[in-house]
Design an enzyme around this catalytic site. Structure first.
Site, PDB file in Angstrom:
ATOM      1  N   GLN A   1     -27.937 -45.251  23.869  1.00 46.56           N
ATOM      2  CA  GLN A   1     -28.392 -44.425  22.732  1.00 46.56           C
ATOM      3  C   GLN A   1     -29.243 -45.212  21.747  1.00 46.56           C
ATOM      4  O   GLN A   1     -30.196 -44.668  21.180  1.00 46.56           O
ATOM      5  CB  GLN A   1     -27.199 -43.778  22.032  1.00 46.56           C
ATOM      6  CG  GLN A   1     -26.721 -42.538  22.789  1.00 46.56           C
ATOM      7  CD  GLN A   1     -26.109 -41.488  21.888  1.00 46.56           C
ATOM      8  OE1 GLN A   1     -25.855 -41.730  20.710  1.00 46.56           O
ATOM      9  NE2 GLN A   1     -25.853 -40.317  22.450  1.00 46.56           N
TER      10      GLN A   1
ATOM     11  N   HIS B   1     -33.021 -37.669  28.701  1.00 49.58           N
ATOM     12  CA  HIS B   1     -31.888 -37.631  29.625  1.00 49.58           C
ATOM     13  C   HIS B   1     -31.296 -39.039  29.723  1.00 49.58           C
ATOM     14  O   HIS B   1     -32.042 -40.009  29.889  1.00 49.58           O
ATOM     15  CB  HIS B   1     -32.350 -37.144  30.996  1.00 49.58           C
ATOM     16  CG  HIS B   1     -31.224 -37.018  31.977  1.00 49.58           C
ATOM     17  ND1 HIS B   1     -30.358 -35.953  31.968  1.00 49.58           N
ATOM     18  CD2 HIS B   1     -30.808 -37.853  32.958  1.00 49.58           C
ATOM     19  CE1 HIS B   1     -29.446 -36.137  32.920  1.00 49.58           C
ATOM     20  NE2 HIS B   1     -29.699 -37.268  33.538  1.00 49.58           N
TER      21      HIS B   1
ATOM     22  N   ASP C   1     -33.968 -31.573  35.054  1.00 52.48           N
ATOM     23  CA  ASP C   1     -34.065 -33.039  34.930  1.00 52.48           C
ATOM     24  C   ASP C   1     -35.083 -33.625  35.917  1.00 52.48           C
ATOM     25  O   ASP C   1     -35.008 -34.806  36.267  1.00 52.48           O
ATOM     26  CB  ASP C   1     -32.698 -33.723  35.137  1.00 52.48           C
ATOM     27  CG  ASP C   1     -31.683 -33.329  34.069  1.00 52.48           C
ATOM     28  OD1 ASP C   1     -32.102 -33.026  32.939  1.00 52.48           O
ATOM     29  OD2 ASP C   1     -30.483 -33.323  34.372  1.00 52.48           O
TER      30      ASP C   1
HETATM   31  C1  GAR Z   1     -27.947 -38.133  24.237  1.00 53.00           C
HETATM   32  O1  GAR Z   1     -27.412 -39.321  24.750  1.00 53.00           O
HETATM   33  C2  GAR Z   1     -28.850 -37.473  25.264  1.00 53.00           C
HETATM   34  O2  GAR Z   1     -29.479 -38.385  26.108  1.00 53.00           O
HETATM   35  C3  GAR Z   1     -27.863 -36.635  26.023  1.00 53.00           C
HETATM   36  O3  GAR Z   1     -26.961 -36.155  25.064  1.00 53.00           O
HETATM   37  C4  GAR Z   1     -26.854 -37.103  24.016  1.00 53.00           C
HETATM   38  C5  GAR Z   1     -26.997 -36.377  22.706  1.00 53.00           C
HETATM   39  O4  GAR Z   1     -26.714 -37.216  21.625  1.00 53.00           O
HETATM   40  N1  GAR Z   1     -28.534 -35.556  26.691  1.00 53.00           N
HETATM   41  C6  GAR Z   1     -28.112 -35.004  27.836  1.00 53.00           C
HETATM   42  O5  GAR Z   1     -27.093 -35.355  28.392  1.00 53.00           O
HETATM   43  C7  GAR Z   1     -28.993 -33.898  28.356  1.00 53.00           C
HETATM   44  N2  GAR Z   1     -28.490 -33.398  29.613  1.00 53.00           N
HETATM   45  P1  GAR Z   1     -27.186 -36.824  20.162  1.00 53.00           P
HETATM   46  O6  GAR Z   1     -26.713 -35.404  19.895  1.00 53.00           O
HETATM   47  O7  GAR Z   1     -26.463 -37.818  19.277  1.00 53.00           O
HETATM   48  O8  GAR Z   1     -28.677 -36.958  20.089  1.00 53.00           O
END
Ligand code: GAR
Length: 210
Positions: A171, A109, A145
């Site tokens: 990220q 998260h 969460d």
């Molecule tokens: C990530 O930053 C993750 O933390 C977030 O979505 C993104 C996906 O990126 N997750 C959430 O918001 C969950 N509620 P990715 O597809 O490039 O891994």
């Protein structure tokens, strides 16, 4: 090795980090299946390039959450994974699904939980005037969460940051901590016990850990 199923909805950069880690010599886990609820998710291309089986289960084709989750469970269990990893999977899961994988279901998260559960976490951290932000890997429980945290990464919030620039900085760290947590699980160092995280025999605090 520990077999991991990865659920995605989008870009799949966290999936890529896991695929890269699993390709290292001696890696304790391998990705056996990638499942997306969105046909256009770029993560499906990443899976194909890594030679990993993928499938699409489009939530729009199901009349309700229960039926969608039953289809997900059937697809996931066809590869008999030891661990299920949510990597940018943007659907809320039913209690039945969460119970089915209890103790072997992880999520990442993009906030320092328990702060900013839900959506738009980067903008909310900026709006609050926070000086730091980050991401949390946690076990998934029925509380959205709210499951026990495993590892957090902290990044500074800088002057002039936008939600996008902050998301990028977070990220980079997600791609470090998620493979780390999956490695711990695969090495049997990580467990969920009575809704707490146990790492190397020690119970971690309920409210965030760094
Ligand atoms: C990530 O930053 C993750 O933390 C977030 O979505 C993104 C996906 O990126 N997750 C959430 O918001 C969950 N509620 P990715 O597809 O490039 O891994």
């Amino acid at each position: 090795v520990c077999k991991v199923a990865v659920l995605i909805s989008g870009s799949g950069s966290n999936l890529q980090a896991l695929l890269d880690a699993s390709a290292q010599a001696g890696a304790p886990f391998s990705v056996c299946s990638v499942i997306s609820n969105k046909p256009e998710a770029y993560g499906l291309t990443r899976a194909a390039e890594a030679g990993v089986t993928s499938s699409i289960i489009d939530h729009r084709e199901f009349p309700n959450r229960e039926d969608f989750d039953q289809a997900l469970i059937a697809e996931i269990d066809s590869c008999q994974p030891d661990l299920v990893v949510l990597a940018g999977f943007m659907r809320i899961l039913t209690p039945e699904f969460v119970r089915h994988y209890s103790g072997r279901l992880l999520n990442i998260h993009p906030s320092l939980l328990p702060k900013y559960q839900g959506l738009h976490t980067h903008q909310r951290a900026l709006d609050a005037g926070d000086s730091e932000h980050g991401a949390t890997v946690h076990f998934v429980t029925e509380e959205l969460d709210g499951g026990p945290p495993i590892v957090q990464a902290v990044v500074p919030i800088k002057k002039g940051d936008t939600a996008d620039s902050l998301a990028k900085r977070v990220q980079v760290q997600e791609h470090v901590i998620y493979p780390m947590a999956v490695t711990w699980f695969a090495e049997k160092r990580l467990h969920m016990l009575d809704d707490r995280t146990q790492l190397d025999g020690e119970l971690l605090p309920r409210n965030g850990t760094r």
